[in-house]
Design a protein around this motif. Structure first.
Motif, PDB file in Angstrom:
ATOM      1  N   GLY A  70       0.740  -1.343  -0.083  1.00 28.85           N
ATOM      2  CA  GLY A  70      -0.047  -0.064   0.114  1.00 28.85           C
ATOM      3  C   GLY A  70       0.870   1.475   0.154  1.00 28.85           C
ATOM      4  N   ASP A  71       1.996   1.188   0.642  1.00 32.15           N
ATOM      5  CA  ASP A  71       2.730   2.300   0.616  1.00 32.15           C
ATOM      6  C   ASP A  71       3.292   2.800  -0.525  1.00 32.15           C
ATOM      7  OD1 ASP A  71       2.440   2.568   3.561  1.00 32.15           O
ATOM      8  OD2 ASP A  71       4.530   1.537   3.846  1.00 32.15           O
ATOM      9  N   ILE A  72       3.769   1.659  -1.506  1.00 29.61           N
ATOM     10  CA  ILE A  72       4.300   1.979  -2.874  1.00 29.61           C
ATOM     11  C   ILE A  72       3.161   2.320  -3.591  1.00 29.61           C
ATOM     12  CG2 ILE A  72       5.472   0.731  -4.514  1.00 29.61           C
ATOM     13  CD1 ILE A  72       6.935  -0.982  -2.704  1.00 29.61           C
ATOM     14  N   PHE A  73       2.186   1.604  -3.784  1.00 31.02           N
ATOM     15  CA  PHE A  73       1.392   1.817  -4.717  1.00 31.02           C
ATOM     16  C   PHE A  73      -0.036   2.458  -4.621  1.00 31.02           C
ATOM     17  CE2 PHE A  73       3.910  -2.452  -5.694  1.00 31.02           C
ATOM     18  CZ  PHE A  73       4.383  -1.798  -7.003  1.00 31.02           C
ATOM     19  N   SER A  74      -0.371   2.824  -3.421  1.00 27.59           N
ATOM     20  CA  SER A  74      -1.602   3.344  -3.426  1.00 27.59           C
ATOM     21  C   SER A  74      -1.546   4.595  -3.475  1.00 27.59           C
ATOM     22  CB  SER A  74      -2.186   3.149  -1.931  1.00 27.59           C
ATOM     23  OG  SER A  74      -2.572   1.696  -1.730  1.00 27.59           O
ATOM     24  N   PRO A  75      -2.493   5.351  -4.117  1.00 28.99           N
ATOM     25  CA  PRO A  75      -2.399   6.985  -4.404  1.00 28.99           C
ATOM     26  C   PRO A  75      -2.469   7.685  -3.011  1.00 28.99           C
ATOM     27  CG  PRO A  75      -4.503   6.098  -4.701  1.00 28.99           C
ATOM     28  CD  PRO A  75      -3.701   4.757  -4.637  1.00 28.99           C
ATOM     29  N   ALA A  76      -1.671   8.732  -2.982  1.00 29.81           N
ATOM     30  CA  ALA A  76      -1.372   9.438  -1.851  1.00 29.81           C
ATOM     31  C   ALA A  76      -2.378  10.596  -1.887  1.00 29.81           C
ATOM     32  CB  ALA A  76      -0.167  10.095  -1.767  1.00 29.81           C
ATOM     33  N   PHE A  77      -3.569  10.688  -2.390  1.00 36.64           N
ATOM     34  CA  PHE A  77      -4.657  11.803  -2.691  1.00 36.64           C
ATOM     35  C   PHE A  77      -5.833  11.031  -2.492  1.00 36.64           C
ATOM     36  CE2 PHE A  77      -2.358  10.849  -6.470  1.00 36.64           C
ATOM     37  CZ  PHE A  77      -3.602  10.326  -7.286  1.00 36.64           C
ATOM     38  N   PRO A  78      -6.861  11.782  -2.469  1.00 32.47           N
ATOM     39  CA  PRO A  78      -8.134  11.273  -2.291  1.00 32.47           C
ATOM     40  C   PRO A  78      -8.758  10.339  -3.459  1.00 32.47           C
ATOM     41  CG  PRO A  78      -8.363  13.672  -1.652  1.00 32.47           C
ATOM     42  CD  PRO A  78      -7.000  13.148  -2.276  1.00 32.47           C
ATOM     43  N   SER A  79      -9.713   9.364  -3.269  1.00 34.69           N
ATOM     44  CA  SER A  79     -10.102   8.677  -4.117  1.00 34.69           C
ATOM     45  C   SER A  79     -11.795   8.902  -3.919  1.00 34.69           C
ATOM     46  CB  SER A  79     -10.242   7.317  -3.942  1.00 34.69           C
ATOM     47  OG  SER A  79     -10.532   6.765  -2.770  1.00 34.69           O
ATOM     48  N   GLY A  80     -12.321   8.768  -5.290  1.00 33.58           N
ATOM     49  CA  GLY A  80     -13.719   9.124  -5.158  1.00 33.58           C
ATOM     50  C   GLY A  80     -14.481   8.655  -6.462  1.00 33.58           C
ATOM     51  N   GLU A  81     -15.870   8.592  -6.558  1.00 33.64           N
ATOM     52  CA  GLU A  81     -16.462   8.154  -7.842  1.00 33.64           C
ATOM     53  C   GLU A  81     -16.377   9.146  -8.877  1.00 33.64           C
ATOM     54  OE1 GLU A  81     -20.139   5.321  -7.429  1.00 33.64           O
ATOM     55  OE2 GLU A  81     -20.372   6.849  -5.806  1.00 33.64           O
ATOM     56  N   ASP A  82     -15.960  10.238  -8.747  1.00 31.65           N
ATOM     57  CA  ASP A  82     -15.570  11.320  -9.943  1.00 31.65           C
ATOM     58  C   ASP A  82     -14.372  10.958 -10.280  1.00 31.65           C
ATOM     59  OD1 ASP A  82     -15.605  13.309 -11.761  1.00 31.65           O
ATOM     60  OD2 ASP A  82     -15.836  14.938 -10.248  1.00 31.65           O
ATOM     61  N   CYS A  83     -13.934   9.850 -10.991  1.00 28.56           N
ATOM     62  CA  CYS A  83     -12.673   9.343 -11.295  1.00 28.56           C
ATOM     63  C   CYS A  83     -12.317   9.083 -12.686  1.00 28.56           C
ATOM     64  CB  CYS A  83     -12.463   7.954 -10.313  1.00 28.56           C
ATOM     65  SG  CYS A  83     -13.640   6.670 -11.134  1.00 28.56           S
ATOM     66  N   LEU A  84     -13.357   9.347 -13.560  1.00 32.20           N
ATOM     67  CA  LEU A  84     -12.874   9.306 -14.898  1.00 32.20           C
ATOM     68  C   LEU A  84     -12.132  10.505 -15.510  1.00 32.20           C
ATOM     69  CD1 LEU A  84     -16.112   7.519 -16.161  1.00 32.20           C
ATOM     70  CD2 LEU A  84     -13.813   6.812 -14.981  1.00 32.20           C
ATOM     71  N   SER A  85     -10.844  10.715 -15.248  1.00 33.58           N
ATOM     72  CA  SER A  85     -10.122  11.828 -15.626  1.00 33.58           C
ATOM     73  C   SER A  85      -8.830  11.425 -16.172  1.00 33.58           C
ATOM     74  CB  SER A  85      -9.921  12.933 -14.450  1.00 33.58           C
ATOM     75  OG  SER A  85      -8.999  12.232 -13.497  1.00 33.58           O
ATOM     76  N   LEU A  86      -8.072  12.342 -16.713  1.00 35.12           N
ATOM     77  CA  LEU A  86      -6.754  11.846 -17.349  1.00 35.12           C
ATOM     78  C   LEU A  86      -5.832  13.022 -16.971  1.00 35.12           C
ATOM     79  CD1 LEU A  86      -6.731  13.359 -20.072  1.00 35.12           C
ATOM     80  CD2 LEU A  86      -8.108  11.465 -21.057  1.00 35.12           C
ATOM     81  N   ASN A  87      -4.720  12.861 -17.367  1.00 36.32           N
ATOM     82  CA  ASN A  87      -3.494  13.738 -17.171  1.00 36.32           C
ATOM     83  C   ASN A  87      -2.653  13.940 -18.472  1.00 36.32           C
ATOM     84  OD1 ASN A  87      -4.175  13.838 -14.200  1.00 36.32           O
ATOM     85  ND2 ASN A  87      -3.605  11.740 -14.441  1.00 36.32           N
ATOM     86  N   VAL A  88      -2.150  15.041 -18.772  1.00 32.03           N
ATOM     87  CA  VAL A  88      -1.326  15.162 -19.932  1.00 32.03           C
ATOM     88  C   VAL A  88      -0.075  15.924 -19.711  1.00 32.03           C
ATOM     89  CG1 VAL A  88      -1.369  16.080 -22.538  1.00 32.03           C
ATOM     90  CG2 VAL A  88      -3.598  15.450 -21.512  1.00 32.03           C
ATOM     91  N   TRP A  89       1.146  15.537 -20.207  1.00 30.85           N
ATOM     92  CA  TRP A  89       2.471  15.962 -20.089  1.00 30.85           C
ATOM     93  C   TRP A  89       2.768  16.352 -21.528  1.00 30.85           C
ATOM     94  CZ3 TRP A  89       0.904  12.687 -16.611  1.00 30.85           C
ATOM     95  CH2 TRP A  89       0.874  12.876 -15.322  1.00 30.85           C
TER      96      TRP A  89
END
Length: 510
Positions: A70-89
């Motif tokens: 859990g320390d390695i792989f779990s996200p260090a920020f909130p989870s929730g059902e409004d989760c269908l998002s993406l990120n772009v670099w």
């Protein structure tokens, strides 16, 4: 500084960081709540004013694994059902025609997110690639089998397809070429890539694919999906097949649902396999893509054998010691009698012979190491090999196979080239907290340079060769030549062939 880009839903405002332009938390679909729970994703409601895209969106609802996992792989920020998002670099949103890499995170289809130290390092964008990471529904939200629904058990897969459609429609505004999209992922993410290769609705959305440590066999049948659905409904006190009641429980008792899902996963790992059936027991995973419906008509390996995979380039591979991390972390306790029983159950009537074959190929190994090798093959190598065989047969010259062989120094050197250890090298992110947890301190930067460059070359051209590697031959099902990536890269023809033959025969696929 900030930057505004127009998307098909509305403008988004990102930030400029260390020479890269970064957009975080862009919605590619509506929140899957209310009637959209256990339904195909719907496009976002459009907006007109620039929306801030400076923070990662919530991770999908998920239990947190115990201990260091859990320390390695779990996200260090909130989870929730409004989760269908993406990120772009992106190196430059004003550019045109840049190659695109869409990353699908792993985590057993139960946990994880499109944001972690490795991803946020931005290395692919620094290498001239528009990089996209996505979130998708996990666990019961993403993979519940809903009787009578043509999408049953594949809501997470549909999320991934919706994200790829967003990329096709929008990535040019970020400098990318929608005709040069590569998808990639590791573990469950690599398995998702394999599923997308076989998904008709994903055709034409990508031209290359990277499957790291995937387990494309067996996935699950509708029968297995029904077993799991009835089990979850019973534990939640919901009448069998009552989707309205299930949605109500999910709305008002989300912690109960997360707890029940976690308990189910733990139960599958520890109970007699006959309770859930051989398919689920083989992967110890009760919630993953379901084969046999409209989304996934057939298993990836079967689709490959029939010449029905997406017509794309494929880079695929596994790590030499995938399963050793399970024993190093104390996630499974076994004795000699159990090891003998596992070999015999795996190869009925040939258990002792199989154990001797593994021992002959691994002199000096402990019996626990031999079991780890068996489970590495069962979970990752055999399915990946069969998929590569099928792909290479129908699309010769466009399949590339690797084996990652660098032994980690983490966990007192007990895990070898274990599951996920290649990730810090792929992302050229050594020294980040997540990387050091996987590799230990002092991992070799030249190895990261070589592996990252190979991935960049494949994403850019469809060929991973570059001048830091020996000549990497395309994979074919006759010679099964593999690039072993480690302290001394080398090409190996049919590594551990005697062990592989126990599973698929000397002539299988040749």
């Amino acid at each position: 500084m900030d930057a505004v880009v127009a998307t098909t839903s509305g403008p988004v405002r990102g930030t400029i960081e260390d020479g890269l332009t970064v957009f975080r938390g862009i919605a590619y679909a509506q929140p899957p709540v209310g009637p959209l729970r256990w339904a195909a994703p719907e496009p976002p409601v459009p907006w007109t004013e620039p929306r801030p895209a400076v923070s990662f969106g919530p991770a999908a609802p998920q239990p947190r694994p115990d201990g260091i996992v859990g320390d390695i792989f779990s996200p260090a920020f909130p989870s929730g059902e409004d989760c269908l998002s993406l990120n772009v670099w992106t190196p430059d949103p004003q550019a045109t025609g840049l190659p695109v890499f869409v990353w699908i995170h792993g985590g057993a289809f139960l946990f994880g997110s499109g944001a972690d130290d490795l991803i946020d390092h931005g290395s692919f964008a620094r290498s001239g690639i528009v990089f996209v990471s996505i979130n998708y529904r996990l666990g019961m939200d993403g993979y519940l089998y809903v009787e009578g629904d043509e999408n049953a058990g594949n809501y997470g897969t549909l999320d991934q397809i919706a994200a790829l459609r967003w990329v096709r429609a929008n990535i040019a505004a970020f400098g990318g070429d929608p005709e040069r999209v590569t998808i990639g992922g590791e573990s469950a993410g690599g398995t998702a890539v394999a599923a997308l290769l076989a998904a008709p609705a994903a055709r034409g959305l990508f031209v290359r694919a990277i499957a790291q440590s995937a387990y494309p066999e067996p996935l699950l049948s509708p029968d297995s999906g029904r077993i799991v659905a009835r089990e979850l409904e019973s534990r939640l006190g919901v009448p069998a097949g009552d989707l309205a009641a299930l949605r109500e429980v999910r709305e008002w008792h989300p912690r109960d649902v997360t707890t029940v899902v976690r308990e189910l996963f733990e139960d599958v790992a520890n109970r007699d396999a006959t309770h859930y059936g051989a398919e689920i027991a083989a992967q110890m995973n009760p919630l993953m893509p379901i084969v046999g419906g409209e989304v996934l008509p057939s298993r990836p390996v079967e689709a490959g054998a029939a010449g029905e995979l997406a017509d794309v380039d494929l880079l695929i591979g596994t790590n030499r010691d995938e399963f050793r991390i399970v024993f190093a972390l104390g996630m499974m306790s076994v004795d000699d009698a159990t090891i003998d029983a596992v070999f015999e159950a795996t190869f009925p009537g040939r258990g002792a012979e199989a154990l001797a074959t593994y021992a002959a190929g691994r002199p000096g190994s402990s019996r626990l190491d031999l079991l780890a090798a068996l489970e590495t093959d069962r979970s990752y190598r055999v399915g990946s090999t069969l998929l590569a065989d099928a792909h290479a047969r129908h699309r010769p010259g466009s399949t590339w196979f690797y084996r990652f062989a660098w032994p980690s120094t983490a966990f007192d050197g007990q895990i070898g080239a274990a599951h996920a250890v290649e990730l810090p090298f792929v992302f050229d992110a050594l020294g980040t907290p997540m990387a050091e947890a996987l590799t230990g301190p002092g991992a070799p930067q030249p190895l990261a340079d070589d592996i990252h460059r190979a991935w960049v070359a494949f994403i850019t051209t469809g060929d991973p060769n570059h001048d830091g590697l020996p000549t990497w031959p395309a994979y074919d099902h006759a010679k099964r030549r593999v690039m072993e990536l480690g302290s001394g890269h080398r090409v190996v023809a049919a590594p551990d062939a005697d062990e592989l033959a126990l599973w698929i025969g000397d002539e299988e696929g040749r």
